[in-house]
Design a protein around this motif. Sequence first.
Motif, short mmCIF file in Angstrom:
data_model
loop_
_atom_site.label_atom_id
_atom_site.label_comp_id
_atom_site.label_asym_id
_atom_site.label_seq_id
_atom_site.Cartn_x
_atom_site.Cartn_y
_atom_site.Cartn_z
N LEU A 8 0.65 -1.14 0.31
CA LEU A 8 -0.19 0.01 0.08
C LEU A 8 1.06 1.80 0.23
CD1 LEU A 8 -2.41 1.48 0.38
CD2 LEU A 8 -2.15 1.10 2.94
N VAL A 9 0.73 2.07 -0.91
CA VAL A 9 1.35 3.60 -0.77
C VAL A 9 0.39 4.44 -0.79
CG1 VAL A 9 2.98 4.71 -2.18
CG2 VAL A 9 2.93 2.46 -2.32
N THR A 10 -0.01 5.28 0.33
CA THR A 10 -0.85 6.34 0.29
C THR A 10 0.46 7.61 -0.24
OG1 THR A 10 -0.09 6.94 2.43
CG2 THR A 10 -1.33 5.59 2.23
N GLY A 11 -0.82 8.75 -1.08
CA GLY A 11 -0.16 9.53 -1.39
C GLY A 11 0.66 9.51 -2.41
N LEU A 18 4.45 7.95 -5.22
CA LEU A 18 4.59 7.71 -6.88
C LEU A 18 5.25 7.18 -7.16
CD1 LEU A 18 2.88 6.71 -9.82
CD2 LEU A 18 4.37 8.93 -10.99
N GLU A 19 6.93 7.31 -7.24
CA GLU A 19 8.04 6.91 -6.77
C GLU A 19 8.38 5.75 -6.58
OE1 GLU A 19 9.67 7.41 -9.17
OE2 GLU A 19 8.92 9.13 -10.79
N ILE A 20 7.40 6.10 -5.30
CA ILE A 20 8.09 4.90 -3.52
C ILE A 20 6.66 3.49 -4.27
CG2 ILE A 20 7.26 3.69 -1.52
CD1 ILE A 20 7.87 6.90 -0.71
N ALA A 21 5.32 4.07 -4.96
CA ALA A 21 5.44 2.65 -5.80
C ALA A 21 5.63 2.35 -6.81
CB ALA A 21 3.21 3.70 -6.21
N ARG A 22 6.45 2.94 -8.03
CA ARG A 22 7.49 2.20 -8.86
C ARG A 22 7.82 1.39 -8.81
NH1 ARG A 22 8.86 6.93 -13.29
NH2 ARG A 22 9.66 4.69 -14.37
N GLU A 23 9.15 1.63 -7.31
CA GLU A 23 10.02 1.06 -6.61
C GLU A 23 9.08 -0.79 -5.61
OE1 GLU A 23 13.25 1.22 -6.59
OE2 GLU A 23 12.94 2.84 -8.53
N LEU A 24 8.17 -0.62 -5.14
CA LEU A 24 7.98 -1.72 -5.04
C LEU A 24 6.85 -2.96 -5.92
CD1 LEU A 24 5.62 -0.33 -2.05
CD2 LEU A 24 7.85 -1.56 -1.97
N GLY A 25 6.28 -1.76 -6.87
CA GLY A 25 6.55 -2.25 -8.26
C GLY A 25 7.03 -3.26 -8.61
N ARG A 26 8.68 -2.74 -8.89
CA ARG A 26 9.52 -2.95 -9.50
C ARG A 26 10.25 -4.40 -8.83
NH1 ARG A 26 11.71 2.67 -9.66
NH2 ARG A 26 11.43 2.74 -12.37
N ARG A 27 10.08 -4.63 -7.54
CA ARG A 27 10.04 -5.53 -6.43
C ARG A 27 9.16 -6.80 -6.53
NH1 ARG A 27 14.20 -4.15 -2.53
NH2 ARG A 27 15.46 -2.81 -2.85
N GLY A 28 8.29 -6.54 -7.32
CA GLY A 28 7.43 -7.80 -7.77
C GLY A 28 6.38 -7.74 -6.80
N ARG A 48 1.66 -0.07 -17.00
CA ARG A 48 2.48 -0.73 -18.53
C ARG A 48 3.72 -0.96 -17.85
NH1 ARG A 48 1.40 5.44 -19.63
NH2 ARG A 48 3.77 5.62 -18.83
N SER A 49 4.02 -1.89 -17.20
CA SER A 49 5.23 -1.84 -16.50
C SER A 49 4.57 -3.83 -15.92
CB SER A 49 6.57 -1.65 -15.26
OG SER A 49 5.31 -0.80 -13.44
N GLY A 50 3.58 -3.68 -15.84
CA GLY A 50 2.89 -5.24 -15.42
C GLY A 50 2.30 -4.59 -14.32
N VAL A 51 2.41 -3.74 -13.66
CA VAL A 51 2.39 -4.36 -11.95
C VAL A 51 0.77 -4.63 -11.90
CG1 VAL A 51 2.24 -2.85 -9.89
CG2 VAL A 51 4.19 -2.89 -11.45
#
Length: 258
Positions: A8-11, A18-28, A48-51
Amino acid sequence: MSTRPLALVTGSSTGIGLEIARELGRRGHDLVLCADEPLDEAVNRLGRSGVVTHPVHADLGTEQGVQELLDVVDGLGTPLEVAALNVGIGQGGAFLDSPVQAHLEVVRVDVVGTVQLAHGLLAGMVQRGRGRVLVTSSVVSGLPGPYQATYNASKSFVQSFTEALQTELADTGVSVTLLRPGATESAFWRRSGLTSSLLGRMPKDDPGATARAGVQGLFEGKRQVVPATPTGRLLDATAAVVPSRVKAALQAVMSRPR
């Protein structure tokens, strides 16, 4: 039920969130995204990155908004492995130049919402004996905040609150990491009315670099992360050694509307 871990990422519509979300998405991780503004851009970029994303439009300055988010997380049927409590707002300008409701909204979002959400999420993590929480404070948590008085005070609360949880949860299997960024490029400056201040006009740290440092520290189990950026290190050092009256005077110069 998804086999991917849930975060979960707020804000998370823009900026550090958004960048925290992208980092967590990259980690699966699959992601629950929450903001009080449209999340379409964030959902599209992450998709677009499959998350897999679950957007929630909610005002976390209200009890109803926090409960709505908690209900979505519970309804997914997947244990929450990571929570990034990142949402935060500010109010620039002299304290008496803004309606009291504007300052109370800062307290409701940054303080009350954080406490309510943490309480609602941590119980399940502790019961399962695992989980990671990243809480975004700021290097200004150690500085009095003339011309952004309620924001600095709210971040002081968030820091103290997070450090208390770190001790209480030390033997539970749940880690809590405090992220204390410096001035970072985001919509915060516009929304807070700080764009005309010296602080608002100075170069900002990259939100991607800040998020990477925070997420890395989260998975390393660090108690605190201050990104190694010029503004972060300078403000953190100032807060550590300069007398309170001098810190207040310096903050006033930086934050006063021009």
